[in-house]
Design a protein around this motif. Structure first.
Motif, PDB file in Angstrom:
ATOM      1  N   TYR A 163       0.806  -1.224   0.000  1.00  0.00           N
ATOM      2  CA  TYR A 163       0.000   0.000   0.000  1.00  0.00           C
ATOM      3  C   TYR A 163       0.843   1.281   0.000  1.00  0.00           C
ATOM      4  O   TYR A 163       0.310   2.382   0.096  1.00  0.00           O
ATOM      5  N   ILE A 164       2.158   1.116  -0.067  1.00  0.00           N
ATOM      6  CA  ILE A 164       3.036   2.289  -0.122  1.00  0.00           C
ATOM      7  C   ILE A 164       3.029   2.810  -1.555  1.00  0.00           C
ATOM      8  O   ILE A 164       3.534   2.144  -2.468  1.00  0.00           O
ATOM      9  N   THR A 165       2.434   3.967  -1.771  1.00  0.00           N
ATOM     10  CA  THR A 165       2.316   4.502  -3.127  1.00  0.00           C
ATOM     11  C   THR A 165       3.259   5.686  -3.329  1.00  0.00           C
ATOM     12  O   THR A 165       3.664   6.355  -2.370  1.00  0.00           O
ATOM     13  N   ASP A 185       1.679   4.061   9.342  1.00  0.00           N
ATOM     14  CA  ASP A 185       1.306   2.890  10.134  1.00  0.00           C
ATOM     15  C   ASP A 185       1.102   1.701   9.216  1.00  0.00           C
ATOM     16  O   ASP A 185       0.672   1.855   8.069  1.00  0.00           O
ATOM     17  N   VAL A 186       1.396   0.515   9.702  1.00  0.00           N
ATOM     18  CA  VAL A 186       1.218  -0.688   8.909  1.00  0.00           C
ATOM     19  C   VAL A 186      -0.253  -1.071   8.791  1.00  0.00           C
ATOM     20  O   VAL A 186      -0.647  -1.811   7.885  1.00  0.00           O
ATOM     21  N   ILE A 221       0.803   7.252   5.141  1.00  0.00           N
ATOM     22  CA  ILE A 221       1.422   6.170   4.382  1.00  0.00           C
ATOM     23  C   ILE A 221       1.126   4.879   5.127  1.00  0.00           C
ATOM     24  O   ILE A 221       1.343   4.795   6.338  1.00  0.00           O
ATOM     25  N   VAL A 222       0.632   3.878   4.413  1.00  0.00           N
ATOM     26  CA  VAL A 222       0.335   2.585   5.024  1.00  0.00           C
ATOM     27  C   VAL A 222       1.415   1.596   4.613  1.00  0.00           C
ATOM     28  O   VAL A 222       1.588   1.301   3.421  1.00  0.00           O
ATOM     29  N   VAL A 238       9.093   2.058   4.971  1.00  0.00           N
ATOM     30  CA  VAL A 238       8.686   3.435   4.664  1.00  0.00           C
ATOM     31  C   VAL A 238       9.815   4.414   4.978  1.00  0.00           C
ATOM     32  O   VAL A 238      10.137   5.292   4.162  1.00  0.00           O
ATOM     33  N   LEU A 239      10.423   4.291   6.144  1.00  0.00           N
ATOM     34  CA  LEU A 239      11.510   5.211   6.506  1.00  0.00           C
ATOM     35  C   LEU A 239      12.710   5.046   5.584  1.00  0.00           C
ATOM     36  O   LEU A 239      13.380   6.019   5.229  1.00  0.00           O
TER      37      LEU A 239
END
Length: 557
Positions: free
Chosen positions: A186-188, A299-300, A315-316, A322-323
């Motif tokens: 889901y990270i776009t 958050d996940v 951001i999911v 993500v970081l």
């Protein structure tokens, strides 16, 4: 290979690399325990005094090691005794598999002896649960349960196995555990670019880090991220050990008992970057209290986005991923003026009063002895907040406490699990006398297993946190919070077979801690404190988090 359900269960646990189980036997799980007897050289079973202790031990084992904790109980009351431990794990996203026995499938739904619908009871407090009605389904269910417990946002899974299923036979073939991959689908690009824009435009960024940092193992990524944008970092209770407490950017815990620097920074920042945290009411109190800032939430779990607080961007995905993606794309920032203001809010180390036993003095001594290997578990109450405020955590997975559910009676079972899983560390369980009374029977579990846990009872002869609220908000009407129990905790620990000491004055602390650390088995320390000692700073329930009450405010009414 044709095996019984009990044999399939044990072999499947071994396939999942399970080395330790915490449990308590009973009629519905006799077939399982008979099989465990045959495999006792491969799976270490820790017999607790109570099934709730087994659930908390599995939880503590998981938090301390990063592995899945496993607990086992019989049907009926054995299963229901796990419920509080399962709920505790669920609220704090702990990977755990709880296995319960049940009556035979032919007796289900007939109010049979020691029958409960444990899957119905635990549906709201598990990621998923199963009742195994066919032995042919058992192996795949176990495999799926361990996967579900660990993937994405971790949590407890329950498997209920009727007794006849453990006796019936089915084909078993060794299965490889499902690979756990970090959540990133889901990270776009759009969400990353929006986050980068907010971060680069901010002049007063502030990081609120939650338990997701520790779960993801993203401590180093958080340090790198904070240092690159020069942002102050606060932590929730669940993140206390996942960011080094001696880092220059650290402002301390945020929320009801958070530091002045953290609470004020949250209301003065222009960008609140929330990492793996759910905006608990004990942290943020109310969204209106942070209305001056834009909010970026990472958050996940997509269900946490906009659940408690409306955010400007999100951001999911797994925090570590993500970081890692954000780091090379964000601009290095100065923020000297902003950091200067926050540093001015940091409280200087207070001069400790050495003429009486206080929580501050105890934790100061523990800090001086800690080489980075101490693990602190706690019960719930004033002692829990004092541990969070005054112990200086250096390494992740060294603070084990019930955050979301706030479970009194959690700590000693969790300490047993943590010490079982991390024999290279020394585990301290910090308790109040009220909490200790709920689970003191598990001290004998530590004795039997020769676990070198140091149990500290901060003894103020009252239910300290509830009494504090009665003092501040109920005109000192101390309804049922003064314990007046004649219990001698030193004698109690000795009766259980352990060592014990009592500290009544400051000059005894060093010698007692030295003796406790030299001990090879469990030790209890009865540490007497004044029952009027309160946890400060504090924010009144529902008040803005920058309206901080301290000891001077109380003295000045």
């Amino acid at each position: 290979m044709l095996l019984t359900g009990a044999e399939i269960l044990i072999k499947s646990l071994l396939d999942e690399n399970v080395e330790t189980i915490f449990g308590y036997p009973g009629g519905a799980v006799l077939n399982i325990y008979d099989e465990l007897y045959k495999y006792k050289d491969k799976i270490h079973h820790v017999l607790t005094c109570h099934e709730q202790g087994a659930a908390h031990a599995a939880d503590g084992y998981a938090r301390a090691t990063g592995k899945v904790g496993v607990c086992l109980a019989t049907s009926g009351p054995g299963a229901t005794n796990l419920v509080t431990g399962i709920a505790t794990a669920y609220m704090d996203s702990v990977p755990m598999v709880a296995i319960t026995g049940n009556v035979a499938t032919s007796l289900l739904g007939k109010d049979s002896f020691q029958e409960v619908d444990i899957t119905g009871i635990t549906m709201p407090i598990t990621k998923h649960n199963y009742i195994v009605r066919d032995v042919n389904d058992l192996q795949n269910i176990i495999k799926d349960a361990f996967y579900i417990a660990q993937e994405g946002r971790p949590g407890p899974v329950l498997i209920d196995i009727p007794k006849d299923v453990t006796a019936n036979k089915a084909e078993y073939t060794k299965l490889i555990p499902k690979e756990i991959t970090r959540s990133s689908k889901y990270i776009t690009e759009k969400s990353l670019q929006k986050a980068i824009e907010l971060i680069n435009q901010s002049e007063r960024p502030f990081i609120y880090a939650g338990g997701g940092i520790g779960i993801s193992g993203a401590t180093q990524e958080l340090i790198d991220f904070a240092e690159k944008i020069n942002a102050p970092v606060s932590t929730s209770l669940m993140c206390m050990a996942a960011f080094p407490n001696d880092h220059e950017l650290y402002t301390g815990m945020i929320g009801m008992h958070g530091t002045k620097a953290s609470n004020i920074a949250a209301t003065k920042c222009d960008l609140l970057i929330t990492l793996g945290a759910r905006f608990s009411d004990r942290v943020i109190s109310h969204q209106n209290h942070i209305k001056n800032a834009r909010i970026l939430q990472i958050d996940v779990d997509c269900a946490e986005i906009n659940k408690n607080v409306k955010v400007d961007s999100s951001i999911v995905g797994d925090l570590k991923i993500v970081l890692d993606k954000l780091l090379p794309l964000i601009s290095r920032k100065n923020n000297d003026e902003w950091l200067g203001k926050i540093n001015n809010l940091k409280e200087n180390k207070k001069v400790l009063i050495n003429d009486t036993t206080t929580p501050e003095l105890l934790f100061d001594k523990l800090n001086s002895l800690n080489d980075g290997s101490f693990v602190i578990s706690t019960e719930v109450g004033q002692h829990q907040m004092w541990a969070a405020q005054h112990f200086k955590f250096r390494n992740e997975r060294t603070f084990i406490t019930s955050g979301g559910l706030g479970t009194m009676g959690y700590g000693l079972g969790a300490a047993i699990g943590a010490q079982t899983g991390r024999k290279d560390r020394r585990v301290f369980n910090i308790a109040g006398d009220g909490s200790f009374g709920m689970n003191c029977n598990e001290f004998v579990t530590a004795v039997k297993n020769n676990l070198p846990i140091i149990q500290i009872v901060m003894n103020n002869n009252c239910l300290g946190m509830v009494r504090q609220w009665q003092s501040l908000f109920y005109e000192q009407r101390y309804s049922e919070t003064t314990l007046d129990r004649p219990t001698d905790y030193v004698k109690l620990a000795e009766a259980f077979g352990g060592k014990a000491f009592r500290i009544t004055k400051p000059e005894e602390i060093d010698e007692v801690l030295e003796k406790a650390l030299d001990s090879q088995g469990p030790v209890l320390i009865d540490y007497l404190i004044n029952n009027d000692k309160k946890v400060f700073p504090m924010v009144a329930p529902g008040a803005p988090i920058n309206e901080i009450i301290n000891e001077e405010d109380i003295k000045n009414n």
